[in-house]
Each structure stands twice: as C-alpha cells, then as structure tokens.
Design an enzyme around this catalytic site. Sequence first.
Site, PDB file in Angstrom:
ATOM      1  N   ILE A  54      85.097  32.284  45.184  1.00  0.00           N
ATOM      2  CA  ILE A  54      85.962  32.019  46.331  1.00  0.00           C
ATOM      3  C   ILE A  54      86.916  33.196  46.483  1.00  0.00           C
ATOM      4  O   ILE A  54      87.404  33.751  45.498  1.00  0.00           O
ATOM      5  CB  ILE A  54      86.728  30.686  46.173  1.00  0.00           C
ATOM      6  CG1 ILE A  54      87.522  30.363  47.436  1.00  0.00           C
ATOM      7  CG2 ILE A  54      87.608  30.681  44.939  1.00  0.00           C
ATOM      8  CD1 ILE A  54      88.104  28.955  47.456  1.00  0.00           C
ATOM      9  N   ILE A  66      87.094  34.255  41.150  1.00  0.00           N
ATOM     10  CA  ILE A  66      87.983  34.581  42.254  1.00  0.00           C
ATOM     11  C   ILE A  66      87.632  35.972  42.758  1.00  0.00           C
ATOM     12  O   ILE A  66      87.650  36.944  42.003  1.00  0.00           O
ATOM     13  CB  ILE A  66      89.461  34.527  41.820  1.00  0.00           C
ATOM     14  CG1 ILE A  66      89.776  33.193  41.138  1.00  0.00           C
ATOM     15  CG2 ILE A  66      90.358  34.756  43.036  1.00  0.00           C
ATOM     16  CD1 ILE A  66      89.495  31.954  41.972  1.00  0.00           C
ATOM     17  N   LYS A  67      87.296  36.059  44.033  1.00  0.00           N
ATOM     18  CA  LYS A  67      86.898  37.347  44.620  1.00  0.00           C
ATOM     19  C   LYS A  67      88.140  38.153  44.999  1.00  0.00           C
ATOM     20  O   LYS A  67      88.969  37.704  45.789  1.00  0.00           O
ATOM     21  CB  LYS A  67      86.021  37.129  45.855  1.00  0.00           C
ATOM     22  CG  LYS A  67      84.627  36.633  45.530  1.00  0.00           C
ATOM     23  CD  LYS A  67      83.811  36.342  46.775  1.00  0.00           C
ATOM     24  CE  LYS A  67      83.288  37.593  47.434  1.00  0.00           C
ATOM     25  NZ  LYS A  67      82.342  37.290  48.540  1.00  0.00           N
ATOM     26  N   ILE A  68      88.236  39.350  44.424  1.00  0.00           N
ATOM     27  CA  ILE A  68      89.337  40.270  44.703  1.00  0.00           C
ATOM     28  C   ILE A  68      88.734  41.581  45.194  1.00  0.00           C
ATOM     29  O   ILE A  68      87.817  42.112  44.565  1.00  0.00           O
ATOM     30  CB  ILE A  68      90.184  40.511  43.442  1.00  0.00           C
ATOM     31  CG1 ILE A  68      90.844  39.198  42.983  1.00  0.00           C
ATOM     32  CG2 ILE A  68      91.237  41.581  43.690  1.00  0.00           C
ATOM     33  CD1 ILE A  68      91.639  39.327  41.698  1.00  0.00           C
TER      34      ILE A  68
END
Length: 368
Positions: free
Chosen positions: A107, A138-140
């Site tokens: 996400i 977690i998409k960064i």
Amino acid sequence: MSDRLKALADAGVSIWLDDLSRERIESGNLADLVKEKSVVGVTTNPTIFAGAIADGERYDDQVKRLVASGASVEKVIFELTTDDVRNACDILKPVADGSSSDGRVSIEVEPDLANDTDGTIASAEALWKAVDRSNALIKIPATKEGLPAITHAIAHGISVNVTLIFSLERYREVMDAYLTGLEQAREAGTDLSTIQSVASFFVSRVDTEVDRRLDELGTDEAAALKGKAAIANARVAYGAFQEVHAGKRWQSLADAGAVVQRPLWASTGVKNPDYPDTLYVSELVVAGTVNTMPEKTLEAFADHGEVTGDQVTGRAEEGQAVLDRLADVGVDFEDVLLSIEQEGVEKFKKSWVELVETVRGQMEKAQA
C-alpha cells in the site's frame, strides 16, 4: 494451475498481481489466483483503488457510514484502502507463513508527499499501524526525499516496497538506504528477519521514452535499438544487486538474520502493441526476483508465455553495451532517466488526485 505460470514460479520468479479490489477479495477471486495462477503477492496504487471504488458497489455501505460520521475524504480513502489491504494480507497469510519473503501486499504512502521526507515517514507509520499485518509492505517512492524515509521505516521495523526506481544510480542509493536502515535496526536490537523489502525497478516506461527519441532520430541504427533499453537497464541493475550482495556489509547483516531486498520488475505491461505482450516477463526471468503484473499480462503469460531459463544473470555487460550504443546514436540515457523519474513522480501525484476525486464523488452520492 497454469503450467506456464508454474514454470515461471519454478524458475524462482515470484508472481505478484498489480491490482486489488474489494470485489477480488470478497468474491474469492484473489484466493483463486493464489491457488490456480501461482500469485504470491499483490501491489496496489491510488489509480488501482480509484478504479475499484468507482466500478464496484462493495464500498458503498462503508462510505455511507464514514460520511455519516463526518469523515473527511482523506479519512475515507485511508479507511477503504487499509481495510482492503488488511483483508488481502489475511488471504495471503498462508503464503507468507510458508515463505521467507512472499505473501506480501503493498500500500502506497500519500503521493503528494513524494518530496516531503517527514510527511512520508508519518504516512508510512500511519499505514503500517492501521493495516497491522506483518505481511504488509509500505510503498515509498525512491525520490531523494524518499531515501531517508526508507531508512527510517526499515530502522523502525516497517517493511517497505521502494517504488519508482528507474536509474542505476538511484537503485544503488536505494540499496544503501535499506542496508543503513537494517544497521540501525540491528543496533536497536530488532530481529532483522522480521523486516522485508523489495526494490521496484520500472521497466516499460524506459522503452516508451527511449523509443520516442529513437523515432525522432529516424536512422536505421536508431531503429535497431527500439525495445531494447528497458531490459538492458534492468540487467545492468541486477548486476549492481549482485555486486552489493556479494559484499562484506551485506554479509554482516545476513549473518544477523537480514532478508534480501529483492529486485521487483514493475511496469511490466507492454505499452507498445508491436512488442510481445509477455516481453518484460520472459526476458527478465531470474531466480530471487519479483515480477508484478497487471492481470492482462498475467493472463497473457498463462496463455502463451515461455520460460527459457535465466535471462538476466551474467548479462550486465551486455546490457551496458546496449546503453552505450544508445549514446552512440544520440540518445542521452541519463536525461531519459531524469525525465521519466520526474514524469513518474507527477503521475504518482496525479493518481492521488484521481483517487480523491473518485472518493469525493462516492461521498456525494452517499449524501444524496
């Protein structure tokens, strides 16, 4: 089960679906893809969620409840998307339990924060806490401002999917950010085996921009290089991955239980209809990597994809030769990468606007 997809999985490529919706979750479709199509992970983004929310009715009741409670559009988005990712994580949990690195669901942090380190950190922490599943990622984004956020997240035990990587230079910085985060986590006494990461190296967008410039040049030499840059760039990147993971710095972390940050081939749907629709899957087969595919590409490979062995290991020099030839015919590849990174960040932000507008429209319907 698809024999072709199984062959791909047997070759060591983890097949992740680049799509998610409540319809997929509640209808059993996602579970079926895991069972029948060798899917072992899921990636999402705001555009995917916007399409799911606009097209489906399964969100309506939750939207009505949130609107009645006075929730803002940002709060509604947060609740809808984290619920979907949490439920998808639960479907993928058996995969995660049986794997050191698969069974993951990604996400994305708020894209408007792509150039805001502190904001990205806050968004990552909020998403990680809300999803509350160890097999979430977690998409960064791999912007300059995103790099310290990646390190911070990893150091604090948050598993990360680093997205929007286009260049070898930035990929090296991403790997360094991951290793630095692991080193900080080790100093804090964290069990390194609990931290996961993938580095999403984008593929098709490279060919789209390079091919456009080759067409402008209009020479036979330029035409001969069409459709070759993206795969060459990925092979060079994989060479850098091998180099870093052969070093003492990584070995020290591995000895402490660290998990490899696997290369993930992203943007593998073919944009040019003249190219084989499985090009960015079949030409990037190598064990220990992830290929995240839109459903259209997944189905294409299930139907006629071919696995002909490792297509990446030991081919970094060959890839670099292709990139050198681009320079020889007049394509500034560094400028290509800069251009598509900037474009990628803008698309990243635009997708958030699209999601906000979609959800606002659903909220207005709920109030009608």
